[in-house]
Design a protein around this motif. Structure first.
Motif, PDB file in Angstrom:
ATOM      1  N   LEU A   1       3.412   7.113  -6.818  1.00 30.57           N
ATOM      2  CA  LEU A   1       4.265   6.043  -7.342  1.00 30.57           C
ATOM      3  C   LEU A   1       4.297   4.913  -6.314  1.00 30.57           C
ATOM      4  N   ARG A   2       3.781   3.761  -6.698  1.00 32.88           N
ATOM      5  CA  ARG A   2       3.757   2.630  -5.772  1.00 32.88           C
ATOM      6  C   ARG A   2       5.175   2.140  -5.501  1.00 32.88           C
ATOM      7  N   ILE A   3       5.440   1.808  -4.247  1.00 32.52           N
ATOM      8  CA  ILE A   3       6.752   1.277  -3.896  1.00 32.52           C
ATOM      9  C   ILE A   3       6.976  -0.067  -4.580  1.00 32.52           C
ATOM     10  N   ASN A   4       5.957  -0.909  -4.541  1.00 29.70           N
ATOM     11  CA  ASN A   4       6.046  -2.227  -5.190  1.00 29.70           C
ATOM     12  C   ASN A   4       5.298  -2.173  -6.513  1.00 29.70           C
ATOM     13  N   GLN A   5       5.978  -1.697  -7.552  1.00 26.20           N
ATOM     14  CA  GLN A   5       5.366  -1.595  -8.873  1.00 26.20           C
ATOM     15  C   GLN A   5       5.231  -2.963  -9.534  1.00 26.20           C
ATOM     16  N   ALA A   6       6.111  -3.895  -9.189  1.00 24.63           N
ATOM     17  CA  ALA A   6       6.202  -5.165  -9.919  1.00 24.63           C
ATOM     18  C   ALA A   6       5.265  -6.239  -9.386  1.00 24.63           C
TER      19      ALA A   6
ATOM     20  N   GLU B   1       0.805  -1.218   0.000  1.00 25.31           N
ATOM     21  CA  GLU B   1       0.000   0.000   0.000  1.00 25.31           C
ATOM     22  C   GLU B   1       0.839   1.269   0.000  1.00 25.31           C
ATOM     23  N   ALA B   2       2.151   1.146   0.204  1.00 29.57           N
ATOM     24  CA  ALA B   2       3.002   2.331   0.316  1.00 29.57           C
ATOM     25  C   ALA B   2       3.180   2.999  -1.048  1.00 29.57           C
ATOM     26  N   THR B   3       3.155   4.311  -1.056  1.00 29.30           N
ATOM     27  CA  THR B   3       3.359   5.096  -2.278  1.00 29.30           C
ATOM     28  C   THR B   3       4.268   6.282  -1.984  1.00 29.30           C
ATOM     29  N   ARG B   4       4.922   6.736  -3.022  1.00 32.81           N
ATOM     30  CA  ARG B   4       5.709   7.976  -2.952  1.00 32.81           C
ATOM     31  C   ARG B   4       4.957   9.023  -3.769  1.00 32.81           C
ATOM     32  N   ASN B   5       4.411  10.015  -3.096  1.00 35.28           N
ATOM     33  CA  ASN B   5       3.583  11.017  -3.749  1.00 35.28           C
ATOM     34  C   ASN B   5       4.446  12.140  -4.327  1.00 35.28           C
ATOM     35  N   ILE B   6       4.368  12.310  -5.651  1.00 31.72           N
ATOM     36  CA  ILE B   6       5.089  13.382  -6.333  1.00 31.72           C
ATOM     37  C   ILE B   6       4.135  14.556  -6.512  1.00 31.72           C
TER      38      ILE B   6
ATOM     39  N   LEU C   1      11.701  11.722 -12.294  1.00 33.61           N
ATOM     40  CA  LEU C   1      10.865  10.563 -11.988  1.00 33.61           C
ATOM     41  C   LEU C   1      11.680   9.271 -12.024  1.00 33.61           C
ATOM     42  N   ASN C   2      12.623   9.186 -12.953  1.00 37.79           N
ATOM     43  CA  ASN C   2      13.453   7.989 -13.049  1.00 37.79           C
ATOM     44  C   ASN C   2      14.320   7.813 -11.807  1.00 37.79           C
ATOM     45  N   VAL C   3      14.871   8.916 -11.303  1.00 44.85           N
ATOM     46  CA  VAL C   3      15.688   8.847 -10.087  1.00 44.85           C
ATOM     47  C   VAL C   3      14.835   8.415  -8.893  1.00 44.85           C
ATOM     48  N   ILE C   4      13.640   9.017  -8.762  1.00 46.52           N
ATOM     49  CA  ILE C   4      12.753   8.659  -7.659  1.00 46.52           C
ATOM     50  C   ILE C   4      12.351   7.186  -7.740  1.00 46.52           C
ATOM     51  N   LEU C   5      12.019   6.738  -8.959  1.00 43.88           N
ATOM     52  CA  LEU C   5      11.587   5.348  -9.133  1.00 43.88           C
ATOM     53  C   LEU C   5      12.714   4.385  -8.802  1.00 43.88           C
TER      54      LEU C   5
ATOM     55  N   ARG D   1      15.110   4.838  -6.676  1.00 41.82           N
ATOM     56  CA  ARG D   1      15.319   4.820  -5.222  1.00 41.82           C
ATOM     57  C   ARG D   1      14.248   4.022  -4.493  1.00 41.82           C
ATOM     58  N   ILE D   2      12.978   4.226  -4.883  1.00 35.16           N
ATOM     59  CA  ILE D   2      11.915   3.537  -4.147  1.00 35.16           C
ATOM     60  C   ILE D   2      11.807   2.069  -4.540  1.00 35.16           C
ATOM     61  N   THR D   3      12.389   1.686  -5.682  1.00 30.17           N
ATOM     62  CA  THR D   3      12.345   0.281  -6.080  1.00 30.17           C
ATOM     63  C   THR D   3      13.284  -0.567  -5.244  1.00 30.17           C
ATOM     64  N   LEU D   4      14.348   0.036  -4.716  1.00 30.28           N
ATOM     65  CA  LEU D   4      15.317  -0.732  -3.924  1.00 30.28           C
ATOM     66  C   LEU D   4      14.686  -1.400  -2.705  1.00 30.28           C
ATOM     67  N   PRO D   5      13.971  -0.673  -1.837  1.00 25.95           N
ATOM     68  CA  PRO D   5      13.344  -1.369  -0.694  1.00 25.95           C
ATOM     69  C   PRO D   5      12.319  -2.407  -1.123  1.00 25.95           C
ATOM     70  N   ALA D   6      11.583  -2.127  -2.222  1.00 28.03           N
ATOM     71  CA  ALA D   6      10.616  -3.112  -2.702  1.00 28.03           C
ATOM     72  C   ALA D   6      11.318  -4.367  -3.197  1.00 28.03           C
TER      73      ALA D   6
END
Length: 426
Positions: free
Chosen positions: A256-261, A229-234, A358-362, A364-369
Motif C-alpha cells: 500500500l503506497r503511502i502517497n496514493q493520491a 517510494e514508501a509503502t506499507r506491506n500487508i 485494510l481501511n484502518v491501515i489506509l 493511518r498511512i494516509t495521514l503522514p502523506a
C-alpha cells in the motif's frame, strides 16, 4: 551506485534505446519551439506581467511550459487533457460500465484513453474561449470579431491537441510517459532563467540565504523521494492443499503506497484556495460599501504569502488527499480479490474483516502523506520567508511533479535495460 551508473550508460550502447532517447529529445525540442510561437495580435509583455501577479495562472502555466505566458499556439498546454483524465479517473470509480472497461486490461485502458482524448477537445474549446474572455476583461487582449475569435479558439485547440499527439508519440516511440515528460520539460525549462535572475541579484549578504535555499531544496527532494517510494506491506498468505492431512502455503505482500493520491490533491486545492482572492479583486469595484469592504478583506488576507491563505491551502490539501485516496482505493474490492484467490491476512478473517483492516491501515498511512503534501503545497511561502529569495522560488507542486516523473522514467528505463540483458542472455 557505480553499477547503477554503468547500467544507465548502457542506454547509449543499445540501438533501440538510443533511438528512443533521440525521439524523446526531438519532441522536447519541437515542444519548446511551439511554446515560443505567439498568437498574432496579442500584447505578450502585458500578459507576462499579468501572469506574474497571479498564482493560479502561474500554476496553470506549468502545464504549458511557459506557452501560456507567451500566449503561444500551445497556450492551453496539457491542461484540458489533464482535466479530462481526472474526470475519467473519478468516473471509473462511479460508473459501472467504465469500471468494467478498466478491468479488460490493455484494450480497456486504450478505450478509456480514447474517450479521454475525445472529451479533451470540447474542454479545449471552452478553456480557449474562457482564456480570451478573461484576458479581454483585463484589457490585455483587444476586442475581436466573431471570425477572429473562431480562429483564435481553433488555433489554441489545435495546439493543445498537437501536444497530446506529441505526448502519445513519446509514449510509443520514446522513453517514459509522454504526457508526464512534456510537463517535466516545461517545468525544467524555467530553471536556467530563474537561476540567472538569482545570480544577478545575489550579493554578499544574500549568498548565505542562497546556500540555505539549495540545502532546503535538497532536503525537500529527498523527502519527496522517500514518501513517494514508501509503502506499507500487508502480508498475504495463500494455502494450497497437497494431500490429505498435509499442505503448504505461499506468502506474499500487498504493498500500500503511502502517497496514493500523488499530486492530484494539490491541483484540486489550489483551484479552491484562490477563489477568495479572485472574488475579492472582482468585487472591490462594487458600489455597495459592505461588499467592497468584504472584498478588501479577502484580497488582503488571502494573498499567496498570507497566513490565512496558506492555512486554508494546507487544510484543503489534507482533506482532498483523504478524499482522493478513498475514491481510488476500494478496500472491499481488494479484500474480495484476495478471498477469491484463496488468500488471507494472517490473523484476520477473509471478507468483511479484511476490508475493515485494510481501511484502518489506509486511514493511518494516509495521514503522514496528507500532511507531507500540505507542507509541499505551502513550501514556496515558507522558503521565501526563511531565505528571502523569491526569484528562484519553485512551487512545491512543480518539484513534486519533477521528482515523480524522474522516478517513473528511471523505473521504465531500468525495466527496458533488464529486458535487454535478459534477451541477450537467452
Amino acid at each position: 551506485m557505480i553499477k547503477g551508473l554503468e547500467n544507465y550508460s548502457n542506454i547509449l550502447k543499445s540501438l533501440e534505446l538510443r533511438k528512443k532517447l533521440l525521439v524523446t529529445l526531438l519532441i522536447f525540442g519541437i515542444f519548446r519551439i511551439l511554446a515560443h510561437i505567439p498568437i498574432p495580435g496579442v500584447n505578450v509583455s502585458g500578459i507576462k506581467e499579468f501572469f506574474a501577479s497571479s498564482q493560479l495562472l502561474g500554476f496553470l502555466d506549468i502545464f504549458s511550459g511557459g506557452g501560456m505566458q507567451n500566449f503561444s499556439v500551445v497556450t492551453l498546454g496539457l491542461n484540458p487533457y489533464i482535466n479530462a483524465s481526472i474526470i475519467f479517473q473519478l468516473l471509473t470509480m462511479a460508473v459501472p460500465k467504465l469500471e468494467e472497461l478498466s478491468k479488460e486490461g490493455e484494450s480497456g485502458r486504450q478505450k478509456i484513453n480514447q474517450y479521454t482524448r475525445l472529451v479533451s477537445v470540447p474542454l479545449c474549446i471552452l478553456q480557449a474561449y474562457g482564456m480570451y474572455f478573461f484576458l479581454h476583461s483585463q484589457k490585455i487582449v483587444p476586442s475581436l470579431d466573431f471570425f477572429s475569435i473562431v480562429i483564435l479558439v481553433t488555433t489554441m485547440t489545435a495546439g493543445s491537441v498537437l501536444l497530446m499527439w506529441l505526448g502519445e508519440l513519446v509514449g510509443e516511440y520514446g522513453l517514459g510517459n509522454g504526457i508526464s515528460l512534456l510537463i517535466f520539460a516545461g517545468i525544467v525549462s524555467r530553471l536556467p532563467s530563474s537561476i540567472g535572475r538569482t545570480a544577478v541579484s545575489t550579493t554578499g549578504d544574500s549568498a548565505f540565504n542562497l546556500l540555505l535555499f539549495f540545502i532546503l531544496a535538497l532536503v525537500v527532494i529527498a523527502g519527496i523521494v522517500y514518501v513517494n517510494e514508501a509503502t506499507r506491506n500487508i502480508p498475504i498468505q495463500y494455502a494450497r492443499l497437497v494431500k490429505k492431512g498435509t499442505g503448504y502455503g505461499s506468502s506474499t505482500y500487498l504493498p500500500l503506497r503511502i502517497n496514493q493520491a500523488g499530486v492530484i490533491p494539490i491541483i484540486f486545492a489550489v483551484s479552491l484556495v484562490l477563489i477568495p482572492s479572485v472574488l475579492g479583486n472582482y468585487l472591490q469595484t462594487v458600489p455597495e460599501p459592505l461588499i467592497a469592504k468584504t472584498a478588501q478583506f479577502l484580497t488582503y488576507h488571502f494573498k499567496p504569502n498570507g497566513i490565512f491563505y496558506n492555512v486554508l491551502y494546507f487544510l484543503l490539501v489534507v482533506g482532498f488527499t483523504y478524499f482522493y485516496t478513498a475514491v481510488t482505493f476500494n478496500p472491499e474490492k481488494v479484500a474480495d480479490e484476495i478471498k477469491k484467490n484463496g488468500g488471507f491476512v494472517p490473523g484476520i478473517r477473509p471478507g468483511k474483516a479484511t476490508s475493515e483492516y485494510l481501511n484502518v491501515i489506509l486511514t493511518r498511512i494516509t495521514l503522514p502523506a496528507a500532511v507531507f503534501l500540505g507542507l509541499i503545497a505551502v513550501l514556496p511561502a515558507v522558503m521565501q520567508s526563511i531565505t528571502g529569495i523569491s526569484t528562484l522560488s519553485v512551487g512545491g507542486t512543480s518539484v513534486l511533479i519533477v521528482v515523480q516523473v524522474v522516478l517513473e522514467t528511471m523505473k521504465q528505463i531500468e525495466s527496458q535495460l533488464a529486458m535487454r540483458d535478459y534477451e541477450g542472455f537467452l
